[in-house]
Design a protein around this motif. Structure first.
Motif, PDB file in Angstrom:
ATOM      1  N   ARG A 264      50.748  43.983  54.575  1.00  0.00           N
ATOM      2  CA  ARG A 264      51.209  42.592  54.447  1.00  0.00           C
ATOM      3  C   ARG A 264      51.513  42.224  52.997  1.00  0.00           C
ATOM      4  N   PHE A 265      50.763  42.767  52.069  1.00  0.00           N
ATOM      5  CA  PHE A 265      50.922  42.455  50.647  1.00  0.00           C
ATOM      6  C   PHE A 265      51.555  43.649  49.929  1.00  0.00           C
ATOM      7  N   THR A 266      52.337  43.341  48.897  1.00  0.00           N
ATOM      8  CA  THR A 266      52.944  44.378  48.066  1.00  0.00           C
ATOM      9  C   THR A 266      52.765  44.023  46.602  1.00  0.00           C
ATOM     10  N   ILE A 267      52.174  44.930  45.850  1.00  0.00           N
ATOM     11  CA  ILE A 267      52.007  44.737  44.406  1.00  0.00           C
ATOM     12  C   ILE A 267      53.124  45.481  43.681  1.00  0.00           C
ATOM     13  N   SER A 268      53.620  44.865  42.620  1.00  0.00           N
ATOM     14  CA  SER A 268      54.662  45.501  41.815  1.00  0.00           C
ATOM     15  C   SER A 268      54.502  45.021  40.377  1.00  0.00           C
ATOM     16  N   ARG A 269      55.246  45.639  39.473  1.00  0.00           N
ATOM     17  CA  ARG A 269      55.146  45.234  38.069  1.00  0.00           C
ATOM     18  C   ARG A 269      56.481  45.442  37.379  1.00  0.00           C
ATOM     19  N   ASP A 270      56.661  44.665  36.323  1.00  0.00           N
ATOM     20  CA  ASP A 270      57.831  44.795  35.465  1.00  0.00           C
ATOM     21  C   ASP A 270      57.304  44.938  34.046  1.00  0.00           C
ATOM     22  N   ASN A 271      57.256  46.148  33.548  1.00  0.00           N
ATOM     23  CA  ASN A 271      56.664  46.381  32.231  1.00  0.00           C
ATOM     24  C   ASN A 271      57.499  45.762  31.118  1.00  0.00           C
ATOM     25  N   ALA A 272      58.770  45.595  31.333  1.00  0.00           N
ATOM     26  CA  ALA A 272      59.615  44.952  30.324  1.00  0.00           C
ATOM     27  C   ALA A 272      59.272  43.481  30.165  1.00  0.00           C
ATOM     28  N   LYS A 273      58.731  42.883  31.215  1.00  0.00           N
ATOM     29  CA  LYS A 273      58.381  41.460  31.182  1.00  0.00           C
ATOM     30  C   LYS A 273      56.870  41.247  31.088  1.00  0.00           C
TER      31      LYS A 273
ATOM     32  N   GLU B 153      32.126  36.042  47.101  1.00  0.00           N
ATOM     33  CA  GLU B 153      32.289  36.759  45.852  1.00  0.00           C
ATOM     34  C   GLU B 153      33.751  37.183  45.673  1.00  0.00           C
ATOM     35  N   ARG B 154      34.114  37.380  44.425  1.00  0.00           N
ATOM     36  CA  ARG B 154      35.461  37.859  44.143  1.00  0.00           C
ATOM     37  C   ARG B 154      35.627  39.278  44.705  1.00  0.00           C
ATOM     38  N   GLU B 155      36.789  39.549  45.268  1.00  0.00           N
ATOM     39  CA  GLU B 155      37.009  40.851  45.877  1.00  0.00           C
ATOM     40  C   GLU B 155      38.344  41.437  45.431  1.00  0.00           C
ATOM     41  N   PHE B 156      38.426  42.741  45.491  1.00  0.00           N
ATOM     42  CA  PHE B 156      39.644  43.470  45.160  1.00  0.00           C
ATOM     43  C   PHE B 156      40.697  43.249  46.241  1.00  0.00           C
ATOM     44  N   VAL B 157      41.950  43.091  45.801  1.00  0.00           N
ATOM     45  CA  VAL B 157      43.060  42.930  46.733  1.00  0.00           C
ATOM     46  C   VAL B 157      44.027  44.114  46.625  1.00  0.00           C
ATOM     47  N   ALA B 158      44.505  44.380  45.411  1.00  0.00           N
ATOM     48  CA  ALA B 158      45.510  45.430  45.236  1.00  0.00           C
ATOM     49  C   ALA B 158      45.534  45.857  43.779  1.00  0.00           C
ATOM     50  N   ALA B 159      46.024  47.069  43.537  1.00  0.00           N
ATOM     51  CA  ALA B 159      46.160  47.580  42.179  1.00  0.00           C
ATOM     52  C   ALA B 159      47.408  48.439  42.083  1.00  0.00           C
ATOM     53  N   ILE B 160      47.904  48.564  40.864  1.00  0.00           N
ATOM     54  CA  ILE B 160      49.104  49.356  40.617  1.00  0.00           C
ATOM     55  C   ILE B 160      48.914  50.136  39.329  1.00  0.00           C
ATOM     56  N   SER B 161      49.355  51.375  39.327  1.00  0.00           N
ATOM     57  CA  SER B 161      49.209  52.217  38.148  1.00  0.00           C
ATOM     58  C   SER B 161      50.105  51.727  37.014  1.00  0.00           C
ATOM     59  N   TRP B 162      49.898  52.273  35.831  1.00  0.00           N
ATOM     60  CA  TRP B 162      50.641  51.796  34.668  1.00  0.00           C
ATOM     61  C   TRP B 162      52.142  51.964  34.851  1.00  0.00           C
ATOM     62  N   SER B 163      52.547  52.994  35.546  1.00  0.00           N
ATOM     63  CA  SER B 163      53.975  53.258  35.738  1.00  0.00           C
ATOM     64  C   SER B 163      54.549  52.556  36.945  1.00  0.00           C
ATOM     65  N   GLY B 164      53.673  52.082  37.805  1.00  0.00           N
ATOM     66  CA  GLY B 164      54.125  51.507  39.066  1.00  0.00           C
ATOM     67  C   GLY B 164      54.277  52.541  40.162  1.00  0.00           C
ATOM     68  N   GLY B 165      53.993  53.778  39.863  1.00  0.00           N
ATOM     69  CA  GLY B 165      54.209  54.841  40.832  1.00  0.00           C
ATOM     70  C   GLY B 165      53.154  54.942  41.915  1.00  0.00           C
ATOM     71  N   SER B 166      52.002  54.356  41.661  1.00  0.00           N
ATOM     72  CA  SER B 166      50.914  54.401  42.647  1.00  0.00           C
ATOM     73  C   SER B 166      50.389  52.992  42.888  1.00  0.00           C
ATOM     74  N   THR B 167      50.124  52.695  44.143  1.00  0.00           N
ATOM     75  CA  THR B 167      49.566  51.398  44.508  1.00  0.00           C
ATOM     76  C   THR B 167      48.378  51.595  45.446  1.00  0.00           C
ATOM     77  N   TYR B 168      47.491  50.622  45.445  1.00  0.00           N
ATOM     78  CA  TYR B 168      46.267  50.675  46.239  1.00  0.00           C
ATOM     79  C   TYR B 168      46.026  49.290  46.820  1.00  0.00           C
ATOM     80  N   TYR B 169      45.534  49.245  48.054  1.00  0.00           N
ATOM     81  CA  TYR B 169      45.341  47.976  48.722  1.00  0.00           C
ATOM     82  C   TYR B 169      44.004  47.932  49.457  1.00  0.00           C
ATOM     83  N   ALA B 170      43.435  46.745  49.495  1.00  0.00           N
ATOM     84  CA  ALA B 170      42.300  46.526  50.379  1.00  0.00           C
ATOM     85  C   ALA B 170      42.792  46.615  51.814  1.00  0.00           C
TER      86      ALA B 170
END
Length: 118
Positions: free
Chosen positions: A67-76, A44-61
């Motif tokens: 080992r993994f790092t989630i990030s975002r670029d809201n401008a892009k 089944e599909r499983e959760f890996v990682a999440a990031i808040s709208w601002s990028g200030g909070s991250t969550y990982y399985a």
């Protein structure tokens, strides 16, 4: 309607790295948390990682923490998943999605396949 386009997957040896990207359109990207999910063959599909709208909070399985790092670029309108120290058990199709209340909010994109060889 939100469109999600994942890219960056491929074949890599165990211990290697990949960086996945997810381009989103159709919604105010910066207003929403985003997540990465994966589905291994026969599982089944499983959760890996999440990031808040601002990028200030991250969550990982637990399986990817450190080992993994989630990030975002809201401008892009793009969210990334840097994957290091890859293991064969990380082999899966990886998907991004809008993340709300612990669940994916939108229709799934086509995903990007990551294959880790031993």
């Amino acid at each position: 309607q939100v469109q999600l386009v994942e890219s960056g997957g491929g074949l890599v040896q165990a211990g290697g790295s990949l960086r996945l990207s997810c381009a989103a359109s159709g919604r105010t990207f910066s207003s929403y948390a985003m997540g990465w999910f994966r589905q291994a063959p026969g599982k089944e599909r499983e959760f890996v990682a999440a990031i808040s709208w601002s990028g200030g909070s991250t969550y990982y399985a637990d399986s990817v923490k450190g080992r993994f790092t989630i990030s975002r670029d809201n401008a892009k309108n793009t969210v990334y998943l840097q994957m290091n120290s890859l293991k064969p058990e990380d082999t899966a199709v990886y998907y991004c999605n809008t993340y709300q209340g612990g669940n994916a909010l939108d229709a799934w994109g086509q995903g990007t396949l990551v294959t880790v060889s031993s």
